[in-house]
Design an enzyme around this catalytic site. Structure first.
Site, PDB file in Angstrom:
ATOM      1  N   GLY A  60       0.817  -1.206   0.000  1.00 52.16           N
ATOM      2  CA  GLY A  60       0.000   0.000   0.000  1.00 52.16           C
ATOM      3  C   GLY A  60       0.852   1.257   0.000  1.00 52.16           C
ATOM      4  CG  LEU A  62      -1.026   1.738  -3.804  1.00 51.18           C
ATOM      5  CD1 LEU A  62      -2.234   1.392  -4.665  1.00 51.18           C
ATOM      6  CD2 LEU A  62       0.015   0.612  -3.867  1.00 51.18           C
ATOM      7  CD  GLU A  64       2.522   7.549 -11.644  1.00 54.97           C
ATOM      8  OE1 GLU A  64       2.957   6.737 -12.490  1.00 54.97           O
ATOM      9  OE2 GLU A  64       1.319   7.835 -11.566  1.00 54.97           O
ATOM     10  N   GLY A  65       5.525   4.452  -8.685  1.00 56.91           N
ATOM     11  CA  GLY A  65       6.304   3.222  -8.899  1.00 56.91           C
ATOM     12  C   GLY A  65       5.390   2.001  -8.913  1.00 56.91           C
ATOM     13  CG  HIS A  66       3.310   0.890  -5.360  1.00 59.69           C
ATOM     14  ND1 HIS A  66       3.389   1.958  -4.505  1.00 59.69           N
ATOM     15  CD2 HIS A  66       3.957  -0.121  -4.747  1.00 59.69           C
ATOM     16  CE1 HIS A  66       4.061   1.625  -3.426  1.00 59.69           C
ATOM     17  NE2 HIS A  66       4.424   0.359  -3.533  1.00 59.69           N
ATOM     18  CD  GLN A  90       7.805  -7.177   3.964  1.00 62.38           C
ATOM     19  OE1 GLN A  90       7.147  -8.075   3.443  1.00 62.38           O
ATOM     20  NE2 GLN A  90       8.228  -6.124   3.281  1.00 62.38           N
ATOM     21  CD  GLN A 201      10.484  -7.289  -2.719  1.00 65.83           C
ATOM     22  OE1 GLN A 201      10.352  -7.164  -1.507  1.00 65.83           O
ATOM     23  NE2 GLN A 201       9.816  -6.519  -3.545  1.00 65.83           N
ATOM     24  NE  ARG A 235      10.379   1.716   5.484  1.00 70.90           N
ATOM     25  CZ  ARG A 235      10.327   0.461   5.048  1.00 70.90           C
ATOM     26  NH1 ARG A 235      10.657   0.185   3.805  1.00 70.90           N
ATOM     27  NH2 ARG A 235       9.959  -0.516   5.857  1.00 70.90           N
TER      28      ARG A 235
HETATM   29  P1  AMP Z   1       6.227  -2.045  -1.531  1.00 70.75           P
HETATM   30  O1  AMP Z   1       4.834  -1.585  -1.400  1.00 70.75           O
HETATM   31  O2  AMP Z   1       7.246  -1.017  -1.150  1.00 70.75           O
HETATM   32  O3  AMP Z   1       6.462  -3.393  -0.906  1.00 70.75           O
HETATM   33  O4  AMP Z   1       6.478  -2.264  -3.091  1.00 70.75           O
HETATM   34  C1  AMP Z   1       5.631  -3.073  -3.846  1.00 70.75           C
HETATM   35  C2  AMP Z   1       6.261  -3.289  -5.197  1.00 70.75           C
HETATM   36  O5  AMP Z   1       6.461  -2.038  -5.839  1.00 70.75           O
HETATM   37  C3  AMP Z   1       7.639  -3.963  -5.098  1.00 70.75           C
HETATM   38  O6  AMP Z   1       7.802  -4.893  -6.147  1.00 70.75           O
HETATM   39  C4  AMP Z   1       8.571  -2.800  -5.256  1.00 70.75           C
HETATM   40  O7  AMP Z   1       9.840  -3.152  -5.792  1.00 70.75           O
HETATM   41  C5  AMP Z   1       7.806  -1.935  -6.245  1.00 70.75           C
HETATM   42  N1  AMP Z   1       8.276  -0.558  -6.187  1.00 70.75           N
HETATM   43  C6  AMP Z   1       8.409   0.214  -5.076  1.00 70.75           C
HETATM   44  N2  AMP Z   1       8.949   1.404  -5.405  1.00 70.75           N
HETATM   45  C7  AMP Z   1       9.150   1.371  -6.742  1.00 70.75           C
HETATM   46  C8  AMP Z   1       9.685   2.293  -7.685  1.00 70.75           C
HETATM   47  N3  AMP Z   1      10.132   3.490  -7.316  1.00 70.75           N
HETATM   48  N4  AMP Z   1       9.748   1.916  -8.984  1.00 70.75           N
HETATM   49  C9  AMP Z   1       9.309   0.693  -9.376  1.00 70.75           C
HETATM   50  N5  AMP Z   1       8.803  -0.222  -8.532  1.00 70.75           N
HETATM   51  C10 AMP Z   1       8.719   0.114  -7.246  1.00 70.75           C
END
Ligand code: AMP
Length: 363
Positions: A60, A62, A64-66, A90, A201, A235
């Site tokens: 969550g 969320l 732009e990366g997500h 984790q 990961q 974060r």
């Molecule tokens: P998280 O919610 O941080 O566990 O991330 C969920 C997924 O989004 C994981 O596969 C992360 O690697 C990916 N993710 C997080 N930040 C980015 C980002 N800046 N660019 C691309 N993918 C991302």
């Protein structure tokens, strides 16, 4: 906000749940599942209709990366399942589980907007379901433990999980691999999507899929960055302006090292000196400033590693390339100024920044 009926461990009881109930979400363009069985029913229906499922696991908050990962999943599948679950196992016992950002309503709104966008995109799949399980659903037998020697049904992928991030976060990849195994088993996705941002990961998950013969394809999406290069992360909201500016040193350091590789250097010393030079310089500049001006940090590691084993390299094999990665621990601000943007938590929350670049093989 509702709490689970059964009392779990102290760590688990810090886990907060989405404020909206599933029934209040029925007008959305996707279904929200809290439980395994109804999602399995949907999975069976989709399978019988010869549709394909892409799973995007997230915690969550969320950004732009997500969303870019979800777009990729929608371009390669008819149906996308996004999981939102802040996975307690984790987080180490002293880590930020309780303060991890939880933004359910904003997340659902972003996914709804994205679905409108996807429905305008020719040939694209859409988000069909959000899986937002409770900790009790994900850990049905025992309270989820964050202790290194805690009991439970865990997936461990060693030695990969002990390296880099795992060196300072000993339960992290055990938790990640365990929750991903559960999510993969629940969703039965044709493809699963992970971001390059968390490169270790991706290596751990690929190894798990290979070693356990999991019938899914692991797809990796590029790191989405802010305009100045900072890798997006849930974060980052804790950084504030001062720490954000200084934290960019990690990206700059990795870029400098990448530049050395691209100019033909292959030895560890030549490549990493470029990176270490930058972090050292930024840190010494910060140390010379007053407490109201500076943002201090510690370099946890800057690594040059083999793309498959994550073993540290003395020399890069140009036919194979390498993973250049690093982690900075941004310390809390010592003194803040009135009116200063110190981020969520007023600059008191330590922030771990990670980033990486792939040194591509050269033919
Ligand atoms: P998280 O919610 O941080 O566990 O991330 C969920 C997924 O989004 C994981 O596969 C992360 O690697 C990916 N993710 C997080 N930040 C980015 C980002 N800046 N660019 C691309 N993918 C991302």
């Amino acid at each position: 906000m509702f709490r689970q009926a059964r009392q779990l461990s102290t760590t688990a009881s810090l886990f907060k749940y989405p404020s909206s109930s599933p029934s209040s979400l029925r007008h959305y363009s996707f279904k929200v599942f809290r439980d395994v069985t109804p999602l399995r029913t949907l999975r069976r229906e989709l399978l019988l209709s010869k549709r394909t499922i892409g799973l995007v696991p997230t915690m969550g908050a969320l950004h732009e990366g997500h969303l870019s990962l979800i777009r990729q999943a929608a371009s390669e599948n008819t149906d996308v399942v996004v999981s939102i679950f802040v996975n307690p196992t984790q987080f180490g016992v002293n880590e930020d589980l309780s303060s991890y950002p939880r933004t359910w309503d904003a997340d659902v709104a972003k996914l709804e907007d994205l679905n409108s966008e996807l429905s305008d995109t020719n040939g694209s799949g859409r988000i069909t379901a959000i899986l937002a399980p409770t900790a009790q659903t994900m850990y049905p037998t025992l309270p989820p433990s964050s202790e290194v020697d805690g009991d439970g049904s865990f997936v461990t992928i060693t030695p990969l999980a002990k390296k880099l991030e795992g060196a300072s976060r000993p339960v992290f990849f055990r938790g990640v691999a365990t929750v991903c195994m559960k999510l993969f088993n629940i969703v039965g996705a044709d493809r699963v999507y992970f971001g390059q941002k968390d490169v270790q990961q991706t290596v751990v998950i690929k190894r798990m899929v290979k070693d356990f013969h999991i019938d899914t394809d692991v797809r990796i999406g590029p790191t989405t960055r802010e305009d100045d290069g900072l890798a997006m992360s849930s974060r980052n909201v804790y950084l504030g302006g001062r720490r954000r500016a200084v934290g960019l040193a990690l990206y700059k350091a990795l870029k400098a090292a990448e530049g050395s590789y691209e100019s033909g250097m292959l030895s560890r010393a030549d490549i990493l000196d470029a990176a270490n030079g930058i972090t050292r310089q930024v840190l010494s500049e910060q140390q010379s400033l007053s407490e109201t001006e500076r943002a201090l940090f510690e370099v946890d590691y800057i690594s040059l590693a083999d793309p498959d084993t994550l073993d540290e390299l003395d020399v890069v094999d140009p036919a194979k390339g390498a993973i250049l990665s690093g982690a900075l621990k941004m310390a809390p601000l010592e003194k803040t100024n009135s009116g200063e943007d110190c981020g969520l938590g007023d600059g008191k929350v330590p922030v771990r920044l990670i980033d990486n670049l792939i040194l591509k093989p050269v033919n």
